[in-house]
Write a protein that holds these residues in place. Structure first.
Motif, PDB file in Angstrom:
ATOM      1  N   ILE A  48       0.835  -1.203   0.000  1.00 42.27           N
ATOM      2  CA  ILE A  48       0.000   0.000   0.000  1.00 42.27           C
ATOM      3  C   ILE A  48       0.869   1.251   0.000  1.00 42.27           C
ATOM      4  CG2 ILE A  48      -1.609   1.372   1.402  1.00 42.27           C
ATOM      5  CD1 ILE A  48      -2.846  -1.370   2.283  1.00 42.27           C
ATOM      6  N   VAL A  49       1.856   1.307   0.888  1.00 37.55           N
ATOM      7  CA  VAL A  49       2.739   2.481   0.978  1.00 37.55           C
ATOM      8  C   VAL A  49       3.505   2.663  -0.330  1.00 37.55           C
ATOM      9  CG1 VAL A  49       4.788   3.396   2.141  1.00 37.55           C
ATOM     10  CG2 VAL A  49       2.912   2.445   3.484  1.00 37.55           C
ATOM     11  N   GLU A  50       4.006   1.566  -0.898  1.00 39.75           N
ATOM     12  CA  GLU A  50       4.734   1.670  -2.167  1.00 39.75           C
ATOM     13  C   GLU A  50       3.825   2.171  -3.284  1.00 39.75           C
ATOM     14  OE1 GLU A  50       6.290  -2.297  -2.431  1.00 39.75           O
ATOM     15  OE2 GLU A  50       7.936  -1.850  -1.048  1.00 39.75           O
ATOM     16  N   GLY A  51       2.573   1.744  -3.294  1.00 37.68           N
ATOM     17  CA  GLY A  51       1.616   2.228  -4.294  1.00 37.68           C
ATOM     18  C   GLY A  51       1.354   3.713  -4.140  1.00 37.68           C
ATOM     19  N   ILE A  52       1.202   4.152  -2.905  1.00 34.25           N
ATOM     20  CA  ILE A  52       0.989   5.580  -2.647  1.00 34.25           C
ATOM     21  C   ILE A  52       2.211   6.382  -3.090  1.00 34.25           C
ATOM     22  CG2 ILE A  52       0.755   7.312  -0.812  1.00 34.25           C
ATOM     23  CD1 ILE A  52      -0.990   5.170   0.670  1.00 34.25           C
ATOM     24  N   GLU A  53       3.394   5.889  -2.723  1.00 38.25           N
ATOM     25  CA  GLU A  53       4.624   6.586  -3.127  1.00 38.25           C
ATOM     26  C   GLU A  53       4.741   6.658  -4.644  1.00 38.25           C
ATOM     27  OE1 GLU A  53       7.499   4.270  -0.981  1.00 38.25           O
ATOM     28  OE2 GLU A  53       7.426   5.595   0.763  1.00 38.25           O
ATOM     29  N   GLN A  54       4.384   5.583  -5.345  1.00 38.04           N
ATOM     30  CA  GLN A  54       4.436   5.591  -6.811  1.00 38.04           C
ATOM     31  C   GLN A  54       3.420   6.579  -7.370  1.00 38.04           C
ATOM     32  OE1 GLN A  54       6.634   3.967  -9.030  1.00 38.04           O
ATOM     33  NE2 GLN A  54       5.660   5.516 -10.319  1.00 38.04           N
ATOM     34  N   GLY A  55       2.238   6.611  -6.780  1.00 34.25           N
ATOM     35  CA  GLY A  55       1.220   7.565  -7.221  1.00 34.25           C
ATOM     36  C   GLY A  55       1.675   9.000  -7.028  1.00 34.25           C
ATOM     37  N   LEU A  56       2.313   9.289  -5.903  1.00 34.30           N
ATOM     38  CA  LEU A  56       2.822  10.641  -5.659  1.00 34.30           C
ATOM     39  C   LEU A  56       3.941  10.988  -6.640  1.00 34.30           C
ATOM     40  CD1 LEU A  56       2.814  10.662  -1.756  1.00 34.30           C
ATOM     41  CD2 LEU A  56       1.279  11.929  -3.296  1.00 34.30           C
ATOM     42  N   ALA A  57       4.792  10.007  -6.945  1.00 32.62           N
ATOM     43  CA  ALA A  57       5.857  10.244  -7.929  1.00 32.62           C
ATOM     44  C   ALA A  57       5.248  10.520  -9.301  1.00 32.62           C
ATOM     45  CB  ALA A  57       6.806   9.051  -7.991  1.00 32.62           C
ATOM     46  N   ASP A  58       4.225   9.752  -9.673  1.00 37.16           N
ATOM     47  CA  ASP A  58       3.544   9.986 -10.947  1.00 37.16           C
ATOM     48  C   ASP A  58       2.935  11.383 -10.985  1.00 37.16           C
ATOM     49  OD1 ASP A  58       4.175   7.496 -11.989  1.00 37.16           O
ATOM     50  OD2 ASP A  58       2.253   6.585 -11.434  1.00 37.16           O
ATOM     51  N   LEU A  59       2.343  11.797  -9.872  1.00 37.81           N
ATOM     52  CA  LEU A  59       1.739  13.123  -9.798  1.00 37.81           C
ATOM     53  C   LEU A  59       2.798  14.208  -9.982  1.00 37.81           C
ATOM     54  CD1 LEU A  59      -0.811  14.808  -9.244  1.00 37.81           C
ATOM     55  CD2 LEU A  59      -0.250  14.668  -6.813  1.00 37.81           C
ATOM     56  N   ARG A  60       3.931  14.057  -9.279  1.00 38.06           N
ATOM     57  CA  ARG A  60       5.014  15.043  -9.403  1.00 38.06           C
ATOM     58  C   ARG A  60       5.542  15.113 -10.838  1.00 38.06           C
ATOM     59  NH1 ARG A  60       6.351  12.902  -4.370  1.00 38.06           N
ATOM     60  NH2 ARG A  60       7.797  11.424  -5.300  1.00 38.06           N
ATOM     61  N   GLU A  61       5.578  13.960 -11.523  1.00 35.35           N
ATOM     62  CA  GLU A  61       6.112  13.906 -12.887  1.00 35.35           C
ATOM     63  C   GLU A  61       5.062  14.231 -13.943  1.00 35.35           C
ATOM     64  OE1 GLU A  61       7.823   9.996 -13.147  1.00 35.35           O
ATOM     65  OE2 GLU A  61       9.114  10.360 -11.409  1.00 35.35           O
ATOM     66  N   GLY A  62       3.839  14.476 -13.520  1.00 36.65           N
ATOM     67  CA  GLY A  62       2.777  14.813 -14.466  1.00 36.65           C
ATOM     68  C   GLY A  62       2.210  13.612 -15.200  1.00 36.65           C
ATOM     69  N   ASN A  63       2.447  12.415 -14.703  1.00 34.70           N
ATOM     70  CA  ASN A  63       1.939  11.190 -15.336  1.00 34.70           C
ATOM     71  C   ASN A  63       0.556  10.846 -14.791  1.00 34.70           C
ATOM     72  OD1 ASN A  63       4.394  10.902 -16.700  1.00 34.70           O
ATOM     73  ND2 ASN A  63       5.270   9.717 -15.029  1.00 34.70           N
ATOM     74  N   VAL A  64      -0.387  11.757 -15.013  1.00 32.85           N
ATOM     75  CA  VAL A  64      -1.744  11.558 -14.512  1.00 32.85           C
ATOM     76  C   VAL A  64      -2.753  11.866 -15.605  1.00 32.85           C
ATOM     77  CG1 VAL A  64      -1.152  12.028 -12.099  1.00 32.85           C
ATOM     78  CG2 VAL A  64      -1.830  13.898 -13.584  1.00 32.85           C
ATOM     79  N   VAL A  65      -3.941  11.328 -15.438  1.00 33.40           N
ATOM     80  CA  VAL A  65      -5.048  11.612 -16.353  1.00 33.40           C
ATOM     81  C   VAL A  65      -6.131  12.270 -15.514  1.00 33.40           C
ATOM     82  CG1 VAL A  65      -6.802  10.579 -17.851  1.00 33.40           C
ATOM     83  CG2 VAL A  65      -4.492   9.617 -17.795  1.00 33.40           C
ATOM     84  N   GLY A  66      -6.658  13.374 -15.980  1.00 35.20           N
ATOM     85  CA  GLY A  66      -7.716  14.070 -15.261  1.00 35.20           C
ATOM     86  C   GLY A  66      -9.015  13.274 -15.269  1.00 35.20           C
ATOM     87  N   HIS A  67      -9.960  13.712 -14.454  1.00 37.33           N
ATOM     88  CA  HIS A  67     -11.231  13.008 -14.315  1.00 37.33           C
ATOM     89  C   HIS A  67     -11.943  12.864 -15.663  1.00 37.33           C
ATOM     90  CE1 HIS A  67     -14.953  11.586 -12.532  1.00 37.33           C
ATOM     91  NE2 HIS A  67     -15.586  12.508 -13.235  1.00 37.33           N
ATOM     92  N   ALA A  68     -12.051  13.958 -16.405  1.00 35.82           N
ATOM     93  CA  ALA A  68     -12.761  13.913 -17.689  1.00 35.82           C
ATOM     94  C   ALA A  68     -12.080  12.943 -18.650  1.00 35.82           C
ATOM     95  CB  ALA A  68     -12.834  15.311 -18.308  1.00 35.82           C
ATOM     96  N   GLY A  69     -10.768  12.983 -18.689  1.00 33.97           N
ATOM     97  CA  GLY A  69     -10.037  12.063 -19.561  1.00 33.97           C
ATOM     98  C   GLY A  69     -10.220  10.617 -19.143  1.00 33.97           C
ATOM     99  N   ALA A  70     -10.189  10.363 -17.835  1.00 35.66           N
ATOM    100  CA  ALA A  70     -10.379   9.000 -17.334  1.00 35.66           C
ATOM    101  C   ALA A  70     -11.770   8.500 -17.663  1.00 35.66           C
ATOM    102  CB  ALA A  70     -10.137   8.955 -15.827  1.00 35.66           C
ATOM    103  N   MET A  71     -12.775   9.347 -17.488  1.00 31.72           N
ATOM    104  CA  MET A  71     -14.154   8.946 -17.798  1.00 31.72           C
ATOM    105  C   MET A  71     -14.321   8.675 -19.286  1.00 31.72           C
ATOM    106  SD  MET A  71     -15.482   8.689 -14.883  1.00 31.72           S
ATOM    107  CE  MET A  71     -17.132   8.300 -15.410  1.00 31.72           C
TER     108      MET A  71
END
Length: 83
Positions: A48-71
């Protein structure tokens, strides 16, 4: 035998009693059962902690999809009409 170490853990009396019952019924020691339980908990929590850390790293690097894009991706994947 693998390396082992001893720790002291405080448990509610009722939990210690239940652990003893389980040990008797499964023909295992309380120590074995406690070790297995702790190992499972630690493994799960680390994932769980590693997943959260990876998610935060993705967020910092801009590797995210916004809500509208995800939907939109989900709608496309299930063949639904766009929202």
């Amino acid at each position: 035998m693998t390396d082992s170490a001893t720790i002291t853990v405080r448990l509610p009396a009722s939990l210690k009693q239940d652990l003893g019952k389980l040990a008797e019924r499964t023909k295992r020691t309380r120590s074995f059962l406690a070790s297995e339980a702790i190992a499972g908990f630690v493994e799960r929590e680390l994932r769980i902690v590693e997943g959260i850390e990876q998610g935060l790293a993705d967020l910092r690097e801009g590797n995210v999809v916004g809500h509208a894009g995800a939907m939109a991706e989900m709608d496309e994947a299930i063949g639904a009409k766009p929202r």
